[in-house]
Design an enzyme around this catalytic site. Sequence first.
Site, PDB file in Angstrom:
ATOM      1  CB  ALA A  72      -0.930   0.000   1.203  1.00 16.72           C
ATOM      2  CG  HIS A 178      -4.912   0.501   2.508  1.00 18.53           C
ATOM      3  ND1 HIS A 178      -3.839   1.315   2.778  1.00 18.53           N
ATOM      4  CD2 HIS A 178      -4.735  -0.605   3.271  1.00 18.53           C
ATOM      5  CE1 HIS A 178      -3.059   0.713   3.665  1.00 18.53           C
ATOM      6  NE2 HIS A 178      -3.576  -0.442   3.992  1.00 18.53           N
ATOM      7  CG  HIS A 223      -5.325   0.322   9.211  1.00 20.94           C
ATOM      8  ND1 HIS A 223      -5.644   1.064   8.109  1.00 20.94           N
ATOM      9  CD2 HIS A 223      -4.264  -0.424   8.847  1.00 20.94           C
ATOM     10  CE1 HIS A 223      -4.795   0.807   7.120  1.00 20.94           C
ATOM     11  NE2 HIS A 223      -3.934  -0.098   7.540  1.00 20.94           N
ATOM     12  CD  GLU A 284      -1.644  -2.987   7.194  1.00 25.12           C
ATOM     13  OE1 GLU A 284      -2.213  -2.642   8.229  1.00 25.12           O
ATOM     14  OE2 GLU A 284      -1.264  -2.181   6.323  1.00 25.12           O
TER      15      GLU A 284
END
Lengths: 336, 336
Positions: A72, A178, A223, A284
Site C-alpha cells: 500500500a 486504503h 486498521h 496486515e
Amino acid sequence: MIIDCHGHYTTAPKALEGWRTAQLDAVATALRSHDPSQLSISDDELRESLERNQLRIQRERGTDLTIFSPRAMAMGHHLGNEQASLEWSRICNDLIHRICGLYPRNFAGVCQLPQSPGVSPKGSVAELERCVKELGFVGCNLNPDPSGGHWKDPPLTDRWWYPFYEKMVELDVPAMVHVSGSCNPNFHATGAHYINGDTTAFMQFLLSDLFKDFPTLRFVIPHGGGAVPYHWGRYRGLAQDLKRPPLEELLLKNVYFDTCVYHQPGIDLLVKVIPVGNILFASEVVGAVRGVDPQTGFHFDDTRRYIEGAPGLTAADRAKIFEGNARSVYPRLKAN
Amino acid sequence: MIIDCHGHYTTAPKALEGWRTAQLDAVATALRSHDPSQLSISDDELRESLERNQLRIQRERGTDLTIFSPRAMAMGHHLGNEQASLEWSRICNDLIHRICGLYPRNFAGVCQLPQSPGVSPKGSVAELERCVKELGFVGCNLNPDPSGGHWKDPPLTDRWWYPFYEKMVELDVPAMVHVSGSCNPNFHATGAHYINGDTTAFMQFLLSDLFKDFPTLRFVIPHGGGAVPYHWGRYRGLAQDLKRPPLEELLLKNVYFDTCVYHQPGIDLLVKVIPVGNILFASEVVGAVRGVDPQTGFHFDDTRRYIEGAPGLTAADRAKIFEGNARSVYPRLKAN
C-alpha cells in the site's frame, strides 16, 4: 479455515523498487524510457520473498488464505503522473497474479488502482476489470486521497467516484479503503495517515446516501476502522443529531471493519461494539508493526490470538470473523 | 470535586457570530471597519446563555468546575487574516474572562490563540501572556492545523513552534491540541477533522524529541486521544520498531488524554490501556454530540457515568481522573 483479508506484498525483491525509482526518474526528467520489460523477477525470487515471510507466518500462526495486494505504501498515487501510475499498477498487479498462480491455496488477489490526483476514477475502471476478469482478483484497494496527505480530491461519496462504483457493483467486488504513503510532513504514514484515512472515510459514508444509490456496494475499512469503534458512541450520536438513520440501517450492510488492531483491549472493544457480521479477520502481515510485544511475548500483529482471546465471542462468531464474513464480502473467493 | 477540562463556549449570544461575520466581510471587501466596540453583549445575556446550558448541565451531572475556552469550531484560523484572527481571539477570550468573573467557582479560562496559516506561532505569544497574566487563564488551545483541514503548517514538533512553547513553559500552562473547523470537504469537523487532529498530534510527538527540549511542556489530547488508545498496541509497536523509547518514557510525562469518548466501551478501553495519571475528566459540554443515547437513556456526552461505570478503577483512580490530574496539568488552577 482462516482467511486474512488484508495482506500486502511488502517483501518484493529489490528489483521492483528499483524499477519504480527508474520510472519516476524518467517521468521527472522525461529523458529515459521506463519500459515494463526492464523489470525481471524470477519465480524463484517470488517464492523466496514469500516463503521466508508471509508463507512462514501463515504456517506459524495457522492461517490459510491471505487476500493479497501490492504494497500500500508503495502505490504512491501522488508520485509521477497518470500514465506512470497505470504502468506501475499493472506491474504490481501482475506480480500479485503470478504469486496467486504459484500459491493458489495461499493467496487471492486484490488490485492496486491507477489513481492519480485530480484524475477521474473512470481511469481505474479498465484496470479493475482486467484484474477481476483476466487475473481472477477478488477486490481492489481504493485510495480516498490520491494526493498523499493533502486530501485534494472529492470525498468518496461524491459522484466523482460513481463510474468506478458502477464497475465494482457490476463485478461484485468490494474495495478496501486504503491510503498510500504521505507526502505531508504532518502525517506519518502508518501511524497517522492510514488511521486518519479510515476515520475520514467512515464519516463521509455516515453523511451520505451513497448506499441508497449503490445498495450492494461494499467497503472494508482497514486498521480496525481507524478511530471509529473507539468512538462508536460519538458516531451513533452524530448520526442521530444529524437526523441520519441508525448506523445499522445507514451503512452496516455496506461497510466492514478488519481486525488490524494490535492489542487485546482494542480487539475486545471492536467485537463488543461492532456487529460480528461486520468484522473480517486480518493482520496486515508483513506490515506496519513487525516486533514482538514485550507485554505478551507474541508479535503485535498476531491478531488471531486476540480474536481467540476476546470474551463473549461464540465459536459461530469466530467462524464468521475468520471466514464467513470474508466469503460474503468477497464472493469471488468461492473458488478458493 | 469534579473538574471538566474541556468545555467550549458554544452557546454565545448571536451577536458574537454576527460580529465575526461582519469582520470577515470587512476583511474580504476591505471596505468596512470591524471595530471590536461594535460588539455589545450584556452580563445578563452571558448569564442567560450559560444558565440554560453549561451551568444547568453542571448542576444536573454534579460536576463543579469547567476549564472553559471559546468555541473551537469558531476559532476559524483559516478565515480572514492574521490581524482578524488576533482581534477575534481577543474578543472571544475577553468573553471567557467575563464569564469566569461572573462565575469564578464554575469556570476557569483557557484561551484561543491568534493563529493564522503560515504565520509564525510567535504571533500567539503576546495573547497567551495577556490571557494568563492579565486574565488569569490556566491554559490555551493550540491548533495543529491553522489551515483548517489542509495541514499546511509544520508538525507540532518542528522548531517553528518553539517560541510559543518557550512561553508556555515560562508561564507553566498546558495546551490542549485542538483543531478548529474544516474547510476541506473530505473532513467533517467533529466527526473526522477533530479526531484526525488528535491522532496526528500524538504520532508527531512519538517521532520527536520535543520533550527532551521541553521536559515540562504539557499537552492534553482531547476526544479521548483520537484513535490512539484503541490502537495503543500499534503505537507501542511503532515506537519499538522505530527504536524510540517506550511511550511511558517518551511522552507520558507530557501528554494527557481527556475522556470525551461517548460510550462505556470506549472509556473502559481508555482507562485500561492509558495510565490513570494521564487521563483527565472531560465531557466537551455543550459540544459535538447533544442527544440522548437510546441504548442507555442518558446523554452521549454524560461521560461522568462512564468513568463511574468503568471496571477496575479505584476511588483513588477516579479522584485523579476527576480532579487530581487536572490540578497537576493545570497548576494555575490552584486558586479555584
